[in-house]
Design an enzyme around this catalytic site. Structure first.
Site, short mmCIF file in Angstrom:
data_model
loop_
_atom_site.label_atom_id
_atom_site.label_comp_id
_atom_site.label_asym_id
_atom_site.label_seq_id
_atom_site.Cartn_x
_atom_site.Cartn_y
_atom_site.Cartn_z
N SER A 1 1.72 -9.61 -0.66
CA SER A 1 1.45 -8.18 -0.63
C SER A 1 1.53 -7.54 0.75
O SER A 1 1.59 -6.32 0.86
CB SER A 1 0.07 -7.89 -1.24
OG SER A 1 -0.91 -8.63 -0.56
N LYS B 1 0.81 -1.22 0.00
CA LYS B 1 0.00 0.00 0.00
C LYS B 1 0.85 1.27 0.00
O LYS B 1 0.43 2.30 -0.52
CB LYS B 1 -0.93 0.02 1.21
CG LYS B 1 -1.99 -1.07 1.19
CD LYS B 1 -3.07 -0.78 0.16
CE LYS B 1 -4.23 -1.77 0.25
NZ LYS B 1 -5.18 -1.59 -0.87
N GLU C 1 -9.62 5.94 3.15
CA GLU C 1 -10.47 4.88 3.68
C GLU C 1 -9.57 3.67 3.90
O GLU C 1 -8.54 3.53 3.25
CB GLU C 1 -11.58 4.54 2.68
CG GLU C 1 -11.21 3.53 1.58
CD GLU C 1 -10.15 4.02 0.61
OE1 GLU C 1 -9.99 5.25 0.49
OE2 GLU C 1 -9.47 3.18 -0.01
#
Lengths: 270, 430
Positions: free
Chosen positions: B411, B122, B144
């Site tokens: 990830s 991210k 969010e």
């Protein structure tokens, strides 16, 4: 001429301004909605905006989100909303009704099927909150083909170029969102709204109704001095929320609240 | 490194341009799609910009700013520097030899996005968007978050750049991911639990959009996945595409060839598109996007719109979604908060329709088993999200030859999930 054009034509001839209440269909219960629509007319509504409940109303504030949740507890569907209008039309053939909602529930039923069914039921216009002019070319012509007016939003952030393109797609009236925010947000600033309305009118002759931030007779009157119409939503919906368990009293409460706004608006144009 | 224009060879592994894509349609091989999204933000019939009028002008400005900056050498240099020195890129491409031996068949390589600063992919996107925010003169960022990884990444970059940060998180997710909530608060962010709707990621996204429309003058909305209105699906993809570009280089350096298959989990789909995107033009590489099957697709309790949904409009774009016959968005279920979302990035919908990527699903139980297996066999605790990708790789590997290569996008790391897993397995940690 459409019913919406008739209303604005008559008002403009007499120097009056349109009062446009919004309620969410199915709130607090689907069986009450048609009665509430008649109550709005009794209170002086010129046009009714009937909200189609959606699970993810991203442009709405907490008041209308909760109204959607109440309506969806009773599974109020798009087809139910259209049928409510048909029932309303049995005793009222003059007050225009605009369905206001989000695209997904409409597409789930099929845009063309919806447009035909809505027209047949006596719906006059459609405002799809999450369809701006960018995506309108695939959508608006199919609504217009059935003779429905396409109402579009104009915002404080809309540039002159955008206003021009919006006016080209729009019919009936333009809905000017008086402030940056969601429905039911802070009080609007009449001066900045007036300035933007001048800019909009430089681009189009379509009547402009103003909504967001109109909560009482005073703010309705103030806006009616500068706009062609006044939209009041969250203020009414919070009354529905407050009196949701008083089905008998609710129509009268809405009528009275709207009548105060009606009187305040009319007194400024007497 | 050389530019990769529309005439570059389609399988050229040295092609590193971010935006030049040629996709040959499987359905119609004569059709070559270039440079998606198109000018209106459409990936075929998907994507677009379905939001209320107030946000249209800000989105337009964001698109213009991004288009001006993305090829600006100074901006790219600043971004590359941050990715190297702050995020810690490149992340390793790790040969999971014991796992390969255990599963049999193709060799498993893990793209170690879990080793990035803040523990997930991210941060690649938040670093990029925060730089954009800075260039646009915004003083406040909002985000969010589902699992909390994007919220942590946003809070992190906000702390570093001295920006105010507000994170919206579904009230249920706040419960499920309390370590990340605390992390965000330590970093100075305000975390707002969202009580509306299903109290998960989709509702957090609604609430963030409401904040943005209200505070659009000073606020930059850092969307964490490849969904939302145009240009977000494009720019989040571009910022994550560093993952796939590194895999191309690392495969060439370590193996002298490119992988045969790529596997990544898909919630909104940002880590998957980051890995897939630079490979899209290379037809010899198969790609698998793994959705959250929850209790099983047949139970209806899942979060797999590409596997079991249909096209619709949610959160500003047209894409596959999970909704009922009346068009109301369905509640989803997944053990993984980061995959618990009823929509998916529009580019994935497009890649599904043209057959370029296979979208599959695995259940909560299969993901949990893979979580334990990687932890015990390789000493790597994965997040529950990529545990879904691993669970599918476990099915895929034995069907492939031993000299073939599967790259799984690992990830994120699993520290945030240990409480969820302990609870599910009846273990008390207090």
């Amino acid at each position: 001429m459409t019913r919406i054009n008739d209303v604005f034509g008559a008002l403009q001839a007499g120097g009056g301004k349109a009062l446009i209440p919004y309620i969410t269909a199915g709130d607090p219960h689907p069986q009450q909605t048609v009665g509430l629509m008649h109550a709005l007319v009794a209170g002086g509504a010129d046009i009714i905006e009937l909200g189609v409940p959606f699970s993810d109303p991203m442009a709405d504030g907490p008041t209308i989100q909760l109204a959607c949740e109440r309506a969806l507890m009773h599974n109020t569907s798009l087809w139910n909303c259209v049928e409510m209008v048909a029932e309303f039309r049995r005793t009222n053939t003059t007050t225009p009704v605009v369905l206001m909602g989000y695209l997904n529930p409409i597409e789930a039923r099929g845009l063309d099927a919806f447009a035909a069914y809505a027209k047949q039921a006596g719906v006059d216009g459609v405002l799809i909150v999450d369809v701006a002019i960018e995506e309108a070319p695939e959508i608006a012509p199919r609504l217009r083909a059935q003779g429905l007016d396409c109402i579009f939003l104009v915002a404080p952030t809309s540039s002159g170029t955008r206003i021009e393109s919006i006016a080209r797609e729009a019919s009936g009236y333009l809905y000017y969102v008086s402030l940056k925010g969601v429905t039911g947000a802070a009080t609007l600033d009449v001066d900045s709204v007036a300035a933007k309305l001048d800019e909009i009118r430089a681009h189009t002759k379509i009547p402009v109704a103003v909504g967001f931030g109109i909560r009482d007779a005073a703010s309705a009157a103030a806006v009616s001095r500068i706009a062609d119409g006044v939209v009041v939503g969250s203020a009414l919906v919070s009354q529905i929320e407050k009196h949701q368990n008083e089905a008998q009293k609710l129509p009268e409460i809405l009528t009275r609240m709207l009548a105060e706004m009606r009187a305040a608006i009319d007194s400024t144009h007497a | 490194m050389r530019p990769c224009g529309p005439h570059a060879r389609r399988s050229d592994p040295t092609c590193r341009a971010i935006n030049a894509v040629l996709i040959q349609s499987r359905a119609n091989p004569e059709v070559i799609y270039e440079n998606l999204p198109d000018a209106r933000g459409h990936f075929g019939p998907y994507g677009g910009r379905f939001v209320a009028e107030t946000l249209m002008e800000p989105l337009q400005k964001l698109e213009e700013a991004y288009n001006a900056l993305k090829n600006d050498p100074a901006f790219r240099a600043e971004l590359d520097r941050d990715l190297a020195l702050y995020v810690g890129r490149p992340s390793p491409l790790y040969p999971a030899e014991r796992l390969t031996k255990k599963w049999g068949g193709a060799q498993i390589f893990l793209k170690r996005e879990d080793l990035n600063h803040t523990g997930a992919h991210k941060i690649n996107n938040t670093v990029g968007q925060a730089l954009l925010a800075k260039h646009l003169g915004k003083t406040r960022i909002i985000a969010e978050t589902g699992a909390g990884q994007h919220g942590v990444a946003s809070a992190t970059i906000a702390a570093r750049l001295g920006l105010k940060c507000v994170v919206y998180m579904g009230a249920d997710d706040v419960q499920r991911q309390s370590p990340n909530v605390y992390r965000m608060k330590l970093l100075g962010a305000e975390v707002i639990p969202v009580q509306s709707g299903t109290r998960t990621l989709k509702d957090a996204l609604n609430e963030a959009l409401r904040d943005w429309v209200t505070n659009v003058d000073d606020t930059f909305y850092v969307i964490g996945t490849v969904a939302g209105p145009h240009p977000y699906p494009m720019l989040v993809r571009d910022f994550n595409a560093v993952v796939g570009r590194e895999v191309i280089n690392q495969s060439q350096d370590m193996l002298g060839r490119q992988p045969d298959a790529l596997v990544a989990c898909v919630g909104g789909g940002s880590n998957a598109i980051g890995l897939f995107y630079p490979f899209i033009t290379n037809d010899s590489v198969k790609m698998y996007g793994v959705e959250a099957g929850g209790d099983g697709i047949e139970t209806g309790r899942h979060a797999a719109p590409l596997s079991a949904g249909h096209p619709g409009v949610l959160h500003g774009n047209r894409t596959y979604i999970m909704a009922d016959a009346n068009g109301q968005i369905s509640a989803t279920h997944s053990i993984s908060a980061g995959l618990d979302y009823p929509g998916v990035g529009p580019e994935h919908s497009w890649l599904k329709d043209i057959g370029r990527v296979s979208y599959v699903s695995v259940t909560d139980d299969e993901a949990l088993a893979a979580f334990h297996e990687l932890t015990r066999v390789e000493g790597i605790i994965p997040a529950l999200e990529p545990a879904h990708a691993l669970a599918y790789a476990k099915k895929l590997a034995p069907q492939m030859a031993r000299d073939q290569i599967i790259v799984v996008n690992l990830s994120g790391r699993g520290d945030k999930d240990i409480f969820t897993i302990a609870k599910r397995e009846g273990i008390s940690l207090t």
